[in-house]
Write an enzyme that holds these catalytic residues in place. Sequence first.
Site, mmCIF file in Angstrom:
data_model
loop_
_atom_site.group_PDB
_atom_site.id
_atom_site.type_symbol
_atom_site.label_atom_id
_atom_site.label_comp_id
_atom_site.label_asym_id
_atom_site.label_seq_id
_atom_site.Cartn_x
_atom_site.Cartn_y
_atom_site.Cartn_z
ATOM 1 N N ASN A 244 -14.476 0.516 11.529
ATOM 2 C CA ASN A 244 -14.550 1.651 12.356
ATOM 3 C C ASN A 244 -12.988 2.046 12.258
ATOM 4 O OD1 ASN A 244 -14.789 3.860 13.838
ATOM 5 N ND2 ASN A 244 -15.364 2.775 15.763
ATOM 6 N N LEU B 216 5.207 2.792 8.561
ATOM 7 C CA LEU B 216 6.297 3.553 8.487
ATOM 8 C C LEU B 216 7.732 2.808 8.469
ATOM 9 C CD1 LEU B 216 5.099 6.855 10.056
ATOM 10 C CD2 LEU B 216 4.825 6.143 7.761
ATOM 11 N N LYS C 95 -8.504 28.786 -7.124
ATOM 12 C CA LYS C 95 -8.231 29.111 -5.640
ATOM 13 C C LYS C 95 -8.018 28.100 -4.727
ATOM 14 C CE LYS C 95 -13.091 28.059 -3.986
ATOM 15 N NZ LYS C 95 -14.432 28.658 -3.206
ATOM 16 N N ARG D 279 3.949 16.704 3.117
ATOM 17 C CA ARG D 279 4.822 15.690 2.372
ATOM 18 C C ARG D 279 6.351 15.816 2.800
ATOM 19 N NH1 ARG D 279 8.158 13.844 -1.182
ATOM 20 N NH2 ARG D 279 7.839 11.906 -2.112
ATOM 21 N N HIS E 203 4.217 -4.748 -0.608
ATOM 22 C CA HIS E 203 5.408 -4.230 0.320
ATOM 23 C C HIS E 203 5.820 -5.418 0.998
ATOM 24 C CE1 HIS E 203 6.006 -0.013 0.286
ATOM 25 N NE2 HIS E 203 4.561 0.275 -0.078
ATOM 26 N N ASP F 50 -10.102 -10.852 2.977
ATOM 27 C CA ASP F 50 -10.215 -12.237 3.816
ATOM 28 C C ASP F 50 -9.330 -13.265 3.201
ATOM 29 O OD1 ASP F 50 -11.901 -10.820 5.518
ATOM 30 O OD2 ASP F 50 -13.670 -11.978 5.132
ATOM 31 N N HIS G 106 7.907 -1.959 -5.664
ATOM 32 C CA HIS G 106 6.693 -2.712 -4.871
ATOM 33 C C HIS G 106 5.729 -2.906 -5.556
ATOM 34 C CE1 HIS G 106 5.609 1.259 -3.598
ATOM 35 N NE2 HIS G 106 4.326 0.664 -3.356
#
Length: 602
Positions: free
Chosen positions: A55, A86, A291, A303, A146, A73, A169
């Site tokens: 979810n 971030l 378009k 961005r 990362h 896993d 990375h």
Amino acid sequence: MATKSDPLPARCAVPQDSSIAPENSTEMKTETHDDAAVTISKEVKPGGLYLKIFNDPIHGHIEMNPACIAIIDTPEFQRLRFIKQLGLVYFVFPGASHNRFEHCLGTCYLSGQFARALKENQKDLDIQEKDILCVELAGLCHDLGHGPLSHLFDQKFIPNYSKEKNWKHEDASVAMFEHIVAKHKLMDADGIFRKLYDLNDDDILFIKEMIRGSGFSSTGQWMCKGRGEEKSFLYEIVSNKRNNIDVDKFDYFARDCHHLGIKNNFDHSRFMKFARVCSVNNQRQICIRDKEISNLYNMFYTRWTLHKYAYQHRVKCIIEAMVIDAMLLADKYLKFHGKNGFIPLSECIYDMEAYSYLTDDVINMVLHSKSQEPEMVKARELINRIYVRKLYKCVHETKPLRPEISKLDEKSIEKRISALVVTPDSEFSADLIRVHITYLDFGMKNQNPLERLNVFSKTNFNSARLLSKDEASRILGPTIFSEVIVRILYCDASILKEVQKTVADAAKKWEASLEVKPACESSIAAAVENKETNLEKSFAESSISDSVRHKDANLEDKSSDESDTFVTPKQNKSNSEESLTVETKDFHDILKTAKHCSTVLT
């Protein structure tokens, strides 16, 4: 039922063996799970393989197939739960607490959605379920590499040590993917990749190439081996090096905006519906309806907005400088267990066993260390200063500069400013100056990414063309697509006003000595040029329309004065030329007087 030539579909959870019953006999059950965000749908069949449904706050309920679960896993992938998406932005925006883990899940989901949309819309592309599975796995694993605090590690910390200056990375992501596949035997004869999905070495190579963002060379030569040139468009889904429009950005734009409280005006689901694969110069590329340009400008502007107000926030950059100083001091004292024993933090990029232990917790390792080594004591003090908010002082911030400034590096600027300090106070120390260079662009440095985007029209779905400069830039977009901001920091939190002013004056002298025009001034010049061009192009249209308008008015109003004669195109052009002279003169006056402009005229 899957056949030998067409392996098990990526979303299917049924093992390939003779004991499999028909699909209509499959019974589905829901299994409880400790994590409230995860629902497990288990098929009551031999092998006990199942789908997991996550979810997600951004994409809703998303399914993960057994191949993806086999990666998720593992301790190596679970490490991403403890790496902030971030990084240090969390110290400025309290909502930015999301991690690389959920971003990778979202990218995996969008990768499959995009690939399936192309398959459903264009049957002739011959997209197989195995292709879609590989694309999903690439999206899932694209950020495996990362390090602590995300981009701070590979962009700021590692360049101080690594002999490989171009290390990124993505290199670690590929290495970590290889490490996971080998360690957990996913490609062994009885491994899930090979036994259940019939993946081969070319498929694994295909996944690694997509993580790196491979494709055509600058000369148009196909550089990949995982898939042939006829499926080159698949390489543009996860990491698109041609124009930077890919599902990685689709997810982190939506996710970051959600957690930062910044509005996201880009609709990635609309982009997928209007995307189509076309042949351009004998290369199959993902193209978009003409378009949809405004929607894409929203993406690139989003961005820029995220970088301007969040990723490159002034306080975040100050904290980043402090953490870098602390990590450089503590590097040789932070040891992680690798294949051949314990190694320092900076060498973990060569050993995926040690790299799998790296998380944002390195900050707490420094903070809670009991070491009395001078470097560790100083590093501990720096981290503690962040928590008590005794930060470095930003004594000067330049105006937006043209990207030519990127030729300079931070160390050379520090030396230059130190040399410009006049009659240094006894409290001043050149070693305490730090420089932080911030780059703001649309993702392709000074290029307009939309000028590298191929579009198709409603009347011709199978033929695409590059946008012209006018189509890509006029009205909607800027004329300059990158700028640089330099921040001058001073490490002493208790800096005296006299010292602060001395360093700030030196920084201003350095900025004034640059032979680079501010980005805004150049933008005005470009706006003048565009204005002149647009007015010149409007001569003929203006002349004809004015003539028709005056002629119609004379015919309708028969009682008008005879002196209201018909205006000829020649006369109208003369008037337009006079208007152009006045309008252009006004723009040139603006150009001369606006030395510190902060807007771009379009």
